[in-house]
Design an enzyme around this catalytic site. Structure first.
Site, PDB file in Angstrom:
ATOM      1  N   THR A  73       1.181  -1.028  -0.199  1.00 50.84           N
ATOM      2  CA  THR A  73       0.011  -0.130   0.200  1.00 50.84           C
ATOM      3  C   THR A  73       1.227   0.980  -0.359  1.00 50.84           C
ATOM      4  O   THR A  73       2.022   1.154   0.783  1.00 50.84           O
ATOM      5  CB  THR A  73      -0.712   0.075   1.481  1.00 50.84           C
ATOM      6  OG1 THR A  73      -0.172  -0.080   2.311  1.00 50.84           O
ATOM      7  CG2 THR A  73      -1.566  -1.084   0.923  1.00 50.84           C
ATOM      8  N   GLY A 102      -0.052  -3.160  11.032  1.00 51.53           N
ATOM      9  CA  GLY A 102      -0.821  -2.795  12.459  1.00 51.53           C
ATOM     10  C   GLY A 102      -2.711  -3.105  12.750  1.00 51.53           C
ATOM     11  O   GLY A 102      -2.882  -3.240  11.831  1.00 51.53           O
ATOM     12  N   ASP A 103      -2.626  -2.265  13.879  1.00 54.76           N
ATOM     13  CA  ASP A 103      -4.492  -2.436  13.305  1.00 54.76           C
ATOM     14  C   ASP A 103      -4.965  -1.809  12.439  1.00 54.76           C
ATOM     15  O   ASP A 103      -6.327  -1.959  12.024  1.00 54.76           O
ATOM     16  CB  ASP A 103      -4.704  -1.713  14.563  1.00 54.76           C
ATOM     17  CG  ASP A 103      -4.143  -2.613  16.334  1.00 54.76           C
ATOM     18  OD1 ASP A 103      -4.553  -3.708  16.388  1.00 54.76           O
ATOM     19  OD2 ASP A 103      -3.636  -1.672  16.607  1.00 54.76           O
ATOM     20  N   GLY A 104      -4.579  -0.709  12.184  1.00 55.09           N
ATOM     21  CA  GLY A 104      -4.893  -0.184  11.177  1.00 55.09           C
ATOM     22  C   GLY A 104      -4.881  -0.509   9.754  1.00 55.09           C
ATOM     23  O   GLY A 104      -5.961  -0.584   9.451  1.00 55.09           O
ATOM     24  N   THR A 105      -3.724  -1.198   9.448  1.00 58.10           N
ATOM     25  CA  THR A 105      -4.198  -2.144   8.634  1.00 58.10           C
ATOM     26  C   THR A 105      -5.095  -3.463   8.412  1.00 58.10           C
ATOM     27  O   THR A 105      -5.545  -3.390   7.451  1.00 58.10           O
ATOM     28  CB  THR A 105      -2.987  -2.811   8.123  1.00 58.10           C
ATOM     29  OG1 THR A 105      -1.569  -1.321   7.900  1.00 58.10           O
ATOM     30  CG2 THR A 105      -2.341  -3.649   6.568  1.00 58.10           C
ATOM     31  N   LEU A 115     -15.159 -10.377  23.119  1.00 56.50           N
ATOM     32  CA  LEU A 115     -15.331 -11.549  22.518  1.00 56.50           C
ATOM     33  C   LEU A 115     -15.875 -11.615  20.180  1.00 56.50           C
ATOM     34  O   LEU A 115     -16.764 -10.829  20.229  1.00 56.50           O
ATOM     35  CB  LEU A 115     -16.330 -13.066  22.413  1.00 56.50           C
ATOM     36  CG  LEU A 115     -15.947 -13.106  24.307  1.00 56.50           C
ATOM     37  CD1 LEU A 115     -16.668 -14.533  24.506  1.00 56.50           C
ATOM     38  CD2 LEU A 115     -14.770 -14.259  24.432  1.00 56.50           C
ATOM     39  N   ASP A 122     -19.173 -13.566  19.226  1.00 58.57           N
ATOM     40  CA  ASP A 122     -20.886 -13.262  19.909  1.00 58.57           C
ATOM     41  C   ASP A 122     -21.828 -13.074  19.395  1.00 58.57           C
ATOM     42  O   ASP A 122     -22.750 -12.792  20.124  1.00 58.57           O
ATOM     43  CB  ASP A 122     -20.419 -13.519  22.006  1.00 58.57           C
ATOM     44  CG  ASP A 122     -20.335 -11.945  21.634  1.00 58.57           C
ATOM     45  OD1 ASP A 122     -19.756 -11.094  21.355  1.00 58.57           O
ATOM     46  OD2 ASP A 122     -20.019 -11.432  23.016  1.00 58.57           O
ATOM     47  N   LEU A 156     -22.256  -9.647  19.614  1.00 56.08           N
ATOM     48  CA  LEU A 156     -22.019  -8.399  20.788  1.00 56.08           C
ATOM     49  C   LEU A 156     -21.272  -7.376  20.958  1.00 56.08           C
ATOM     50  O   LEU A 156     -20.209  -8.295  20.356  1.00 56.08           O
ATOM     51  CB  LEU A 156     -22.426  -8.815  21.675  1.00 56.08           C
ATOM     52  CG  LEU A 156     -24.126  -9.396  21.918  1.00 56.08           C
ATOM     53  CD1 LEU A 156     -23.747 -10.251  23.342  1.00 56.08           C
ATOM     54  CD2 LEU A 156     -25.222  -9.217  21.533  1.00 56.08           C
ATOM     55  N   GLU A 202      -8.379   5.208  12.590  1.00 56.82           N
ATOM     56  CA  GLU A 202      -9.084   6.161  11.499  1.00 56.82           C
ATOM     57  C   GLU A 202      -9.670   7.009  12.652  1.00 56.82           C
ATOM     58  O   GLU A 202     -11.567   6.867  12.688  1.00 56.82           O
ATOM     59  CB  GLU A 202      -9.511   5.777  10.763  1.00 56.82           C
ATOM     60  CG  GLU A 202      -9.132   4.645   9.497  1.00 56.82           C
ATOM     61  CD  GLU A 202      -7.292   6.244   9.221  1.00 56.82           C
ATOM     62  OE1 GLU A 202      -8.314   7.405   8.193  1.00 56.82           O
ATOM     63  OE2 GLU A 202      -6.077   6.162   9.076  1.00 56.82           O
TER      64      GLU A 202
END
Length: 309
Positions: free
Chosen positions: A39, A65-68, A219, A222, A224, A280
């Protein structure tokens, strides 16, 4: 039997990762057809995932990372197919905080992470769908607001590269004297709360912002979403709580937090409210957050704490 076909989508900031390069070579030697895409700008992940779906790829791997992870998961979720017909999702954690990977106990080493994807059957996982002023969004891990969001948004990229998760703590400490509460109304099935708050976590996963476990019991299978609201506190108590939350002291959070577990949540604020959606920021006065059950399939460890079984 045809070899498994993977498409690895690599965050452009991690192209110099030699361990990943070697791991990709190892998986190819094991017979996996593994293509790599890098990217460079906004929209690349969406385009690469679209190409992967069109090419009949079996597994899409987010390397970053979490964004990717969230970008790739969102791009998959944008397609009309259900989880069974879409490519499965894997993660090689290469970010600063790696909050999702940490909570899921995913291996950090690229070869171990890729080996897990090859060996573990993908499990159905939920995603959060967020409707706001600027259209729908998807969130794989945690949507957060208030103090923690400002820390994450304001943390300098160079500081993150040098200090990792410690950068979030330093930024948080610098903000302690200027925590401004936000007023909002929250409503969901059998849940309603209205007032001023200083921190908010809406969890598919458990932690965000460099280790802040805002939704410690969440979780991802679940159906939720976990809601954690930290109400406004006066004076030094608020500053102390800010330090404890940023430092991961869950006892302080448990004493004051308002918690709920709901399939969807409406948030209405009189002032613009910014939610951090896996890194983001999105600003709106009205959010509707819905947990979409089993939207994707993901390769996770056998004893993953985020799976309820």
């Amino acid at each position: 039997m045809a070899p498994s076909h993977w498409r690895l989508i690599l965050n452009g900031k991690s192209t110099d990762n030699l361990d990943l390069r070697e791991a990709v070579g190892t998986l190819r030697k094991r017979g996996i057809q593994l293509d790599v895409r890098v990217t460079w700008e906004d929209g690349d992940a969406e385009r690469y995932v679209g190409e992967a779906v069109a090419d009949g790829v079996h597994t899409v791997v987010a390397a970053g990372g979490d964004g990717t992870l969230s970008e790739v998961a969102a791009a998959l979720a944008h397609h009309e197919g259900d989880a069974a017909t879409l490519p499965s999702l894997g993660l090689v954690p290469l970010g600063t905080a790696n909050d999702f990977a940490t909570a899921a106990t995913l291996p950090i080493a690229p070869l171990e992470a890729l080996t897990l994807i090859a060996e573990r059957v993908a499990q159905p996982v939920d995603l959060l769908r967020i409707d706001a002023d600027h259209g729908p969004h998807w969130c794989a891990n945690v949507a957060s607001g208030g103090f923690g969001t400002q820390v994450t948004v304001e943390t300098d990229e160079g500081l993150k590269k040098m200090l990792g998760g410690l950068a979030y703590l330093i930024t948080g400490m610098s903000r302690l004297g200027r925590i401004d509460p936000i007023s909002a109304r929250f409503s969901g099935p059998e849940f309603s709360w209205e007032g001023e708050f200083i921190a908010l976590g809406l969890g598919n996963g458990r932690q965000a912002g460099g280790g802040q476990a805002l939704c410690p019991e969440a979780l991802i299978d679940d159906g939720l979403l976990d809601v954690t609201i930290v109400p406004d506190l006066d004076g030094e108590v608020a500053a102390t709580l800010g330090t404890l939350v940023t430092g991961g002291k869950q006892a302080a959070l448990e004493r004051v937090a308002v918690r709920a577990r709901v399939p969807w949540l409406d948030i209405v604020s009189q002032q613009p409210l910014t939610l951090n959606l896996d890194g983001e920021p999105e600003t709106s006065r009205h959010f509707r957050i819905e947990c979409v059950p089993a939207r994707l399939r993901m390769h996770l460890p056998g004893e993953c704490p985020l799976l309820g079984g």
